[in-house]
Design a protein around this motif. Structure first.
Motif, short mmCIF file in Angstrom:
data_model
loop_
_atom_site.label_atom_id
_atom_site.label_comp_id
_atom_site.label_asym_id
_atom_site.label_seq_id
_atom_site.Cartn_x
_atom_site.Cartn_y
_atom_site.Cartn_z
N THR A 1 -7.22 1.68 -10.61
CA THR A 1 -6.97 0.24 -10.76
C THR A 1 -6.61 -0.37 -9.40
O THR A 1 -5.59 -1.04 -9.25
CB THR A 1 -5.83 -0.01 -11.77
OG1 THR A 1 -4.70 0.79 -11.39
CG2 THR A 1 -6.24 0.34 -13.17
N ARG A 2 -7.46 -0.13 -8.45
CA ARG A 2 -7.22 -0.60 -7.08
C ARG A 2 -7.02 -2.11 -7.01
O ARG A 2 -6.19 -2.62 -6.27
CB ARG A 2 -8.41 -0.17 -6.22
CG ARG A 2 -8.25 -0.41 -4.75
CD ARG A 2 -9.48 0.14 -4.05
NE ARG A 2 -9.44 -0.12 -2.62
CZ ARG A 2 -10.44 0.19 -1.80
NH1 ARG A 2 -11.53 0.76 -2.27
NH2 ARG A 2 -10.35 -0.07 -0.52
N VAL A 3 -7.78 -2.83 -7.83
CA VAL A 3 -7.72 -4.29 -7.79
C VAL A 3 -6.33 -4.80 -8.18
O VAL A 3 -5.91 -5.86 -7.72
CB VAL A 3 -8.80 -4.88 -8.74
CG1 VAL A 3 -8.51 -4.54 -10.19
CG2 VAL A 3 -8.89 -6.39 -8.58
N TYR A 4 -5.62 -4.07 -9.00
CA TYR A 4 -4.28 -4.47 -9.43
C TYR A 4 -3.37 -4.64 -8.23
O TYR A 4 -2.54 -5.55 -8.18
CB TYR A 4 -3.74 -3.39 -10.38
CG TYR A 4 -2.34 -3.63 -10.91
CD1 TYR A 4 -2.13 -4.42 -12.03
CD2 TYR A 4 -1.24 -3.03 -10.30
CE1 TYR A 4 -0.85 -4.61 -12.54
CE2 TYR A 4 0.04 -3.22 -10.80
CZ TYR A 4 0.23 -4.00 -11.92
OH TYR A 4 1.49 -4.19 -12.41
N TYR A 5 -3.51 -3.76 -7.25
CA TYR A 5 -2.69 -3.81 -6.04
C TYR A 5 -3.35 -4.66 -4.96
O TYR A 5 -2.68 -5.43 -4.27
CB TYR A 5 -2.45 -2.39 -5.52
CG TYR A 5 -1.79 -1.50 -6.53
CD1 TYR A 5 -0.41 -1.49 -6.67
CD2 TYR A 5 -2.55 -0.70 -7.39
CE1 TYR A 5 0.21 -0.68 -7.62
CE2 TYR A 5 -1.94 0.10 -8.33
CZ TYR A 5 -0.57 0.11 -8.45
OH TYR A 5 0.04 0.90 -9.39
N ALA A 6 -4.66 -4.49 -4.79
CA ALA A 6 -5.35 -5.17 -3.70
C ALA A 6 -5.26 -6.68 -3.82
O ALA A 6 -5.22 -7.39 -2.82
CB ALA A 6 -6.82 -4.74 -3.67
N THR B 1 0.84 -1.20 0.00
CA THR B 1 0.00 0.00 0.00
C THR B 1 0.88 1.24 0.00
O THR B 1 2.09 1.19 0.21
CB THR B 1 -0.91 0.04 1.23
OG1 THR B 1 -0.11 0.23 2.41
CG2 THR B 1 -1.73 -1.23 1.37
N ASP B 2 0.24 2.38 -0.23
CA ASP B 2 0.96 3.65 -0.21
C ASP B 2 1.23 4.14 1.20
O ASP B 2 2.32 4.64 1.50
CB ASP B 2 0.14 4.72 -0.95
CG ASP B 2 0.49 4.75 -2.43
OD1 ASP B 2 1.55 4.23 -2.80
OD2 ASP B 2 -0.32 5.29 -3.22
N PRO C 1 -7.11 -6.04 3.71
CA PRO C 1 -7.71 -4.83 3.13
C PRO C 1 -6.66 -4.01 2.40
O PRO C 1 -5.46 -4.05 2.72
CB PRO C 1 -8.27 -4.09 4.34
CG PRO C 1 -8.57 -5.18 5.32
CD PRO C 1 -7.47 -6.19 5.13
N TYR C 2 -7.15 -3.23 1.44
CA TYR C 2 -6.25 -2.50 0.56
C TYR C 2 -5.51 -1.38 1.28
O TYR C 2 -4.31 -1.24 1.13
CB TYR C 2 -7.04 -1.94 -0.62
CG TYR C 2 -6.23 -0.99 -1.46
CD1 TYR C 2 -5.11 -1.43 -2.16
CD2 TYR C 2 -6.57 0.35 -1.55
CE1 TYR C 2 -4.37 -0.57 -2.92
CE2 TYR C 2 -5.83 1.22 -2.32
CZ TYR C 2 -4.73 0.76 -3.01
OH TYR C 2 -3.98 1.62 -3.75
#
Length: 852
Positions: free
Chosen positions: A584-589, A255-256, A363-364
């Protein structure tokens, strides 16, 4: 028509000028009529092949490719048969490719050759290439002596020492590897700097001392039941809510903001005292997987159990709560929901490393989750706190925040391995170090490390190093360890130092065994392969084929598969231009890059195992997906697959959105720029990596395609404007059709029918995936595009794949003179149904692979 070229007398100036003008007009007329060999005597001197070539080129090509025009930097007027130079060989191959693809003459040309004419030209040129075999000398068709790549270096050490070495991070500070055309095994690109040599010395010393020089220590135990300090932002709320009683994980590590992605043991920052195997027991529970909060807030799949992972950490290297350079996953387990249970891991830790805990499918982003809960579920806390719905403490105490909670941690070790450590046995043999046999043990290790029988100079160097250290009062064991360091810094270890006689053009048996083993396993030869080399049986093609097939059937071939796909398809750069987290949250999550690479690797390994046709790389009715990719591809299996099922082969019969490499998210992501897609970028990728045709670079004077930040126009509309310039159109008419069909996919490979909605009230522009090849073939969408590639360009694809593998395996790029061998391999592969395993074995048995 004939011309009288005899000279009677020297005419006056004006007459000479008129004559010159007249001759020029005649030549222009001849060329427009499609006649070449302007004089009767010249035609009479032409070979039959040259005559066929001259007639057809004059008829269809010289209008654009004569000495004056040279459109696309191609000039055919001076081309002659038989072929006499490498340049002519390259031109012949280029013409064959264009004719085979039907790209030339272009589809919009006024006249096109018939199929008979096209085949006649191809036949003449192929005969010309065959006739030139052995007559055109290579400029440098020999592999440059090269060092081990960083990848090969670590794999070699892991093999020699019998245990993974990635926990040491031996290459973490090495200079970044320079690949050549994405291939990291090309000799000329693997340079060795003074800095790298120093790093080799440090790595050898660290490896030997930590793995073989570590002091004996009886097992110890540690038990932690509190003072679980969290990251700064979480520290205050955790102290207020739990007084540091629990170690909690609230988000995945990628995450960031990094608010709860890594859990450490505050009272164990010094880490373990010595390298070794340690047992880690964790009393943990998954909390609130059944939360009533909107799952979209967290970006995870609550139907899946929570996972707990262990990675090493070093408080002296970087912030203990942040990602670190050395953090391979050491263990992973499912966390129970109902009540806390003990979860046990046995892991290898280096001295000074402390275990850290992660939530891989968590969780993301914790901070954003807290903010959303405060906004949307403030009423849950009314009447319970003075500042209801504001502080994180309130949510920790009374909320339903999904997380993993750890209450106790036990660590014990280091534990003695039965029969001795893996390193001791791998280096010194089953009985471990024996002072009386020290030199024999070091000679045996040196032969394995150098990958060939020791020469007298090798033995002398090993003996002198050992004896010098003994003379300096070192113990026999320490003298042996110092000699091991010398071996690991020797050019014979760091380089593929050939022992083949300099006069020989073919590799000797041991050098061939080394090249074969590193091509397919990325490790030194095993005992059976070394024995085949020692008996020289490996120098026979049947034995070489046999050993190649054996290595390909072994699980260690995974090293080759991963590395070759990184090179051929440039998957190494997947994630190098990451997409925006917001869109593109799913790319990282869901850690999609890892899933994307796995799909391609499994598909390749399946074809390898089954000897499936390489044409399936272009069009296939199945693929391999896990739950994550099934969701990304919107396949029905997304409803039935579980994360625990891993990857499964699934049918995509009738699915026009997937199938083959170009339907795989990994390829579609690495061929985009992370933010947006471009038919040019993806078209160039397809041209280079699928068809093996490198488009020429754009001229300096051509302006770049201007982006439309408002989203009001599509990239196709902007390209149409760009292609109105004839200079631009010459290349774009070939590149763009290879990318238009892929506009169906967004930057991470999701199917789409429209682009993102532009600003204002305008509608989202629809995606137009139709196109026309330079050959005139048209397609309406991705599915038809794939069929054209599979039906009309599979031979080009296969030849390119052969060249890519030969370059990777031999350590040098293919040259024009290598086309003869490539064609031999292609014909064998074609005859055997285009099998992938056949292709690789034929390459390994080829003259190119067996030559220096």
């Amino acid at each position: 028509m004939s011309l009288n070229l005899s000279v009677v007398a020297t005419p006056p100036l004006r007459a000479r000028q008129k004559c010159a003008q007249g001759v020029a007009s005649v030549f222009k007329l001849i060329r427009s009529l499609g006649l070449v060999g302007v004089a009767t005597f010249a035609q009479a001197a032409e070979s039959p092949g040259q005559k066929v070539f001259s007639q057809l080129v004059g008829k269809y090509c010289l209008k654009c490719h004569d000495t004056e025009t040279q459109k696309g930097d191609r000039e055919f007027a001076s081309f002659k048969l038989p072929l006499a130079t490498q340049a002519a060989l390259i031109t012949a191959k280029d013409i064959i490719d264009q004719l085979t693809l039907r790209e030339m003459p272009p589809g919009k040309a006024e006249h096109h050759p018939s199929d008979d004419e096209r085949l006649a030209m191809i036949r003449v040129l192929r005969e010309g290439i065959t006739g030139a075999r052995g007559k055109i000398e290579s400029t440098a068709a020999r592999t440059v002596m090269r060092r081990l790549s960083n990848r090969e270096y670590e794999n070699t050490l892991a093999t020699l020492f019998g245990r993974r070495v990635d926990t040491l991070g031996l290459t973490a500070d090495f200079p970044k590897e320079k690949a050549s055309e994405h291939i990291d095994t090309i000799g000329k690109s693997l340079v060795t700097s003074g800095f790298l040599l120093d790093q080799y010395f440090q790595a050898a010393n660290r490896l030997v001392e930590t793995r073989l020089g570590r002091p004996d220590m009886p097992p110890q135990s540690w038990h932690f039941t509190g003072n679980f300090v969290q990251y700064e932002e979480l520290s205050g709320p955790h102290k207020a809510a739990f007084n540091y009683k629990y170690l909690c994980l609230y988000e995945q590590p990628n995450t960031d903001t990094r608010q709860g992605g890594y859990g450490h043991i505050e009272d164990f920052l010094k880490g373990v005292p010595v390298p070794g195997l340690y047992d880690i027991e964790v009393h943990a529970q998954a909390l609130h997987r059944d939360t009533h909060y909107d799952p979209a807030i967290f970006g995870i799949d609550f139907s899946e159990p929570f996972l707990l992972g262990v990675v090493p950490g070093d408080a002296t290297k970087n912030h203990i709560h942040y990602p670190q350079a050395i953090e391979p996953l050491l263990g992973q387990a499912v966390v129970p929901d109902e009540k806390p249970e003990w979860i046990k891991f046995r892991v290898w830790l280096e001295a000074g490393q402390t275990p850290r805990f992660i939530f891989p499918n968590g969780p993301y982003e914790s901070r954003a989750s807290i903010s959303q809960i405060n906004k949307r579920y403030a009423d849950d806390f009314q009447g319970r706190f003075a500042k209801a719905g504001i502080g994180r403490t309130h949510i920790l105490k009374e909320g339903k925040l999904p997380h993993i909670r750890i209450g106790e941690i036990k660590i014990a070790g280091p534990f003695t391995e039965p029969g001795g450590s893996a390193e001791e046995i791998a280096v010194f043999g089953a009985k471990g170090f024996q002072a009386k046999q020290a030199l024999d043990q070091l000679y045996a290790f040196g032969a394995r490390a150098f990958r060939h029988p020791l020469k007298s100079a090798d033995r002398a160097s090993i003996r002198q190093t050992y004896e010098r250290r003994i003379a300096e009062q070192a113990t026999p064991r320490q003298a042996a360890l110092d000699t091991l360091k010398m071996i690991l810094c020797s050019p014979s270890f760091l380089y593929f130092s050939e022992i083949t006689n300099e006069k020989e053009t073919k590799l000797g048996a041991h050098d061939l065994a080394t090249r074969l083993s590193y091509a397919l396993w990325t490790t030194p030869p095993d005992q059976e392969l070394s024995a085949a080399a020692a008996s020289k049986k490996l120098l026979t093609v049947p034995e070489l084929r046999k050993q190649s097939s054996r290595l390909l059937a072994d699980d260690r071939v995974a090293g080759f598969v991963n590395a070759f796909l990184d090179a051929w398809l440039n998957l190494r750069e997947l994630g190098g231009m990451p997409p925006p987290r917001e869109s593109t949250r799913v790319y990282y999550a869901e850690n999609l890059p890892e899933a994307m690479k796995t799909e391609v690797r499994l598909f390749f390994r399946h074809l390898l195992k089954e000897n499936g046709s390489v044409r399936q790389f272009l069009e296939a009715d199945y693929t391999f997906v896990d739950k994550r990719l099934a969701k990304l591809y919107n396949l029905p299996e997304q409803k039935t697959l579980r994360i625990a099922d891993g990857f499964q082969r699934v049918s995509i019969v009738g699915n026009g959105q997937r199938g083959g490499l170009l339907g795989m998210a990994g390829v579609l992501t690495v061929s985009a720029n992370g933010v947006e897609t471009s038919p040019v970028t993806r078209g160039v990728w397809v041209s280079e990596n699928i068809l093996g045709i490198e488009p020429p670079p754009p001229p300096d004077v051509v302006p770049a395609i201007e982006p439309d930040v408002s989203g009001a126009t599509t990239v196709r509309e902007r390209l149409a404007k760009h292609r109105s310039d004839p200079t631009c159109n010459e290349c774009h008419r070939k590149i763009d059709p290879l990318g238009f069909a892929l506009e169906s996919f967004d930057p991470i490979g999701r199917w789409r029918t429209a682009y993102a909605k532009p600003k204002g009230n305008a509608r989202a522009p629809k995606v137009d995936t139709s196109g026309e090849f330079g050959s005139g073939e048209t397609y309406a969408g991705f599915d038809e595009f794939k069929r054209i590639l599979a039906s009309g360009r599979s031979e080009n694809f296969t030849r390119h794949l052969i060249k890519q593998f030969l370059s990777y395996a031999s350590g040098r790029h293919m040259e024009a003179v290598d086309e003869f061998v490539v064609e031999d391999i292609f014909q064998s592969v074609k005859k055997d149904g285009y099998g992938l395993r056949t292709l690789i074995v034929e390459c390994l048995a080829s003259e190119i692979f067996r030559s220096r």
